[in-house]
Design a protein around this motif. Structure first.
Motif, short mmCIF file in Angstrom:
data_model
loop_
_atom_site.label_atom_id
_atom_site.label_comp_id
_atom_site.label_asym_id
_atom_site.label_seq_id
_atom_site.Cartn_x
_atom_site.Cartn_y
_atom_site.Cartn_z
N ARG A 66 -33.40 -37.62 44.06
CA ARG A 66 -33.86 -38.63 43.11
C ARG A 66 -35.24 -38.29 42.53
O ARG A 66 -36.11 -39.15 42.39
CB ARG A 66 -33.91 -40.01 43.76
N GLN A 104 -36.26 -40.19 39.38
CA GLN A 104 -36.72 -41.55 39.67
C GLN A 104 -38.19 -41.53 40.10
O GLN A 104 -38.97 -42.43 39.73
CB GLN A 104 -35.84 -42.16 40.76
N ILE A 105 -38.59 -40.53 40.87
CA ILE A 105 -40.00 -40.42 41.28
C ILE A 105 -40.88 -40.24 40.06
O ILE A 105 -41.93 -40.89 39.92
CB ILE A 105 -40.17 -39.24 42.26
N ASN A 106 -40.47 -39.37 39.15
CA ASN A 106 -41.24 -39.16 37.92
C ASN A 106 -41.33 -40.44 37.10
O ASN A 106 -42.39 -40.79 36.57
CB ASN A 106 -40.61 -38.05 37.09
N ASP A 107 -40.21 -41.14 36.99
CA ASP A 107 -40.18 -42.35 36.15
C ASP A 107 -41.03 -43.47 36.75
O ASP A 107 -41.72 -44.20 36.01
CB ASP A 107 -38.74 -42.82 35.97
N GLU A 108 -40.99 -43.64 38.07
CA GLU A 108 -41.68 -44.78 38.70
C GLU A 108 -43.14 -44.49 38.99
O GLU A 108 -43.99 -45.39 38.90
CB GLU A 108 -40.96 -45.15 40.00
N TYR A 109 -43.47 -43.25 39.34
CA TYR A 109 -44.83 -42.94 39.79
C TYR A 109 -45.58 -41.99 38.87
O TYR A 109 -46.77 -41.76 39.06
CB TYR A 109 -44.78 -42.35 41.21
N SER A 133 -47.51 -37.51 40.12
CA SER A 133 -46.95 -37.68 41.46
C SER A 133 -45.78 -36.74 41.66
O SER A 133 -45.58 -36.21 42.77
CB SER A 133 -46.51 -39.13 41.66
N GLY A 153 -42.96 -46.41 47.80
CA GLY A 153 -41.53 -46.58 48.06
C GLY A 153 -41.06 -45.74 49.22
O GLY A 153 -41.85 -45.28 50.05
#
Length: 365
Positions: free
Chosen positions: A244, A247-252, A256, A321
């Motif tokens: 994922r 998702q890490i790029n999108d959320e943080y 990050s 998260g």
């Protein structure tokens, strides 16, 4: 439509185009760098010219011109370059004027052979050593113009024989200037060698993670596979993918994401032996070859990598998260892997199986 400003000469335009490709800090040093060389060249040339003028019992106009050439011009050229709105174009013009002066002095010395040839030759060599494309070629008309002006002023006097005194006066110009140009060329060669080494590192090493770049890793992997096919030691390929990661790029954020990539790379590296190789295969995918290990032993190493990544990412303060995890697919090199592509596809198939089984696990292919 013309704005009334004459276009730059081909030499100045060529010099400006070449200088545009040079780093700004190097451009800033150029006028002062040439200033030092100009002082040396004009000073040494001035010794030879003075010896000829003394033999010819020259009058004060020629001695005044000599003082302007050997003593004043280097400082004036630097002043012109630094005060110009376009200092590097001004420096190209100064370099062309150097050639004009060399051409001017040949007839004023009645074409005394050795100093005339040395002045014209070394003036041309100086243009070549700047590295500005074709500047030496564009300097030839300037030297010819200076020679024509000097011939008109001297009445085409011709006395090419060089006395021993003038030969001795030319030796500093011949020896010291040649050594200085050679040292400058050697520094340039050293800089090119360092830049080539840096380019080689950029091609071999992924700048973000410090692991092998994909092309370099593939070269090493092909060598390992050939060795195995020839009866060499066992080797197992691991394909490691961050779960994922989008998702890490999108959320943080991507910063990050870069931290996670570096963390995974450093974690993988800690589990490697000296004969293993790891590379960044794609955006968030890594490829590792465990040299000398079969599938069972490699599976244990891969499990250790997976646990290490999960534990290390949990300690990152800015990821609130769940901890980052990786999925790993492995394939031991065998007879079915005739090409590196076959080996990668086997490990990739195992990686997809790990993903489909719920991620954060190791699967064998």
């Amino acid at each position: 439509m013309s704005n009334g400003t004459p276009p730059p000469s081909p030499a100045i335009a060529a010099g400006a185009d070449a200088l545009a490709l040079v780093a700004p800090e190097r451009l800033a040093r150029m006028p002062r760098h040439i200033y030092r060389l100009r002082i040396l060249g004009m000073g040494l040339g001035g010794i030879a010219i003075a010896a000829v003028l003394r033999e010819h019992d020259a009058g004060w106009p020629l001695w005044t011109l000599w003082a302007g050439t050997a003593l004043l011009w280097p400082h004036l050229a630097l002043w012109i370059a630094l005060r110009s709105a376009h200092p590097y174009r001004a420096e190209v013009r100064n370099l062309l004027f150097d050639s004009l002066l060399a051409g001017l002095w040949a007839p004023l010395m009645h074409f005394d052979l050795l100093p005339s040839v040395l002045l014209l030759t070394l003036a041309t060599v100086d243009k070549i050593s700047t590295g500005i494309p074709r500047l030496w070629l564009y300097s030839l008309p300037a030297a010819a113009a200076g020679m024509a002006a000097g011939a008109l002023a001297s009445g085409l006097a011709f006395a090419p024989a060089t006395s021993m005194a003038v030969i001795l006066a030319c030796l500093p110009m011949l020896l010291i200037h040649t050594i200085a140009v050679s040292l400058a060329a050697n520094r340039l060669i050293g800089r090119i060698r360092r830049q080539n080494h840096e380019l080689d590192l950029l091609q071999r090493i992924d700048a973000l993670t410090g692991l092998d770049g994909r092309r370099h890793w593939q070269q090493r992997a092909e060598a390992v596979l050939r060795e195995r096919q020839a009866g060499g030691p066992q080797a197992t390929l691991l394909m490691v993918d961050i779960d994922r990661f989008k998702q890490i790029n999108d959320e943080y954020g991507h910063a990050s994401g870069d931290d996670i990539l570096r963390l995974v790379a450093s974690t993988l590296r800690r589990r490697l032996s000296g004969h293993d190789c790891a590379g960044r295969f794609g955006g968030d995918e890594f490829a590792v070859i465990l040299h000398g290990l079969g599938a069972d032993s490699a599976h244990a190493v891969a499990e250790g990598m997976r646990r290490d990544v999960e534990a290390a990412s949990a300690a990152l303060p800015h990821l609130a998260g769940p901890a980052c995890t990786v999925s790993i697919g492995l394939a031991e090199a065998g007879p079915r892997h005739a090409r590196l592509r076959d080996w990668i596809e086997s490990a990739d198939a195992a990686l997809y199986a790990a993903k489909h089984a719920g991620r954060n696990r190791v699967a064998s292919g």
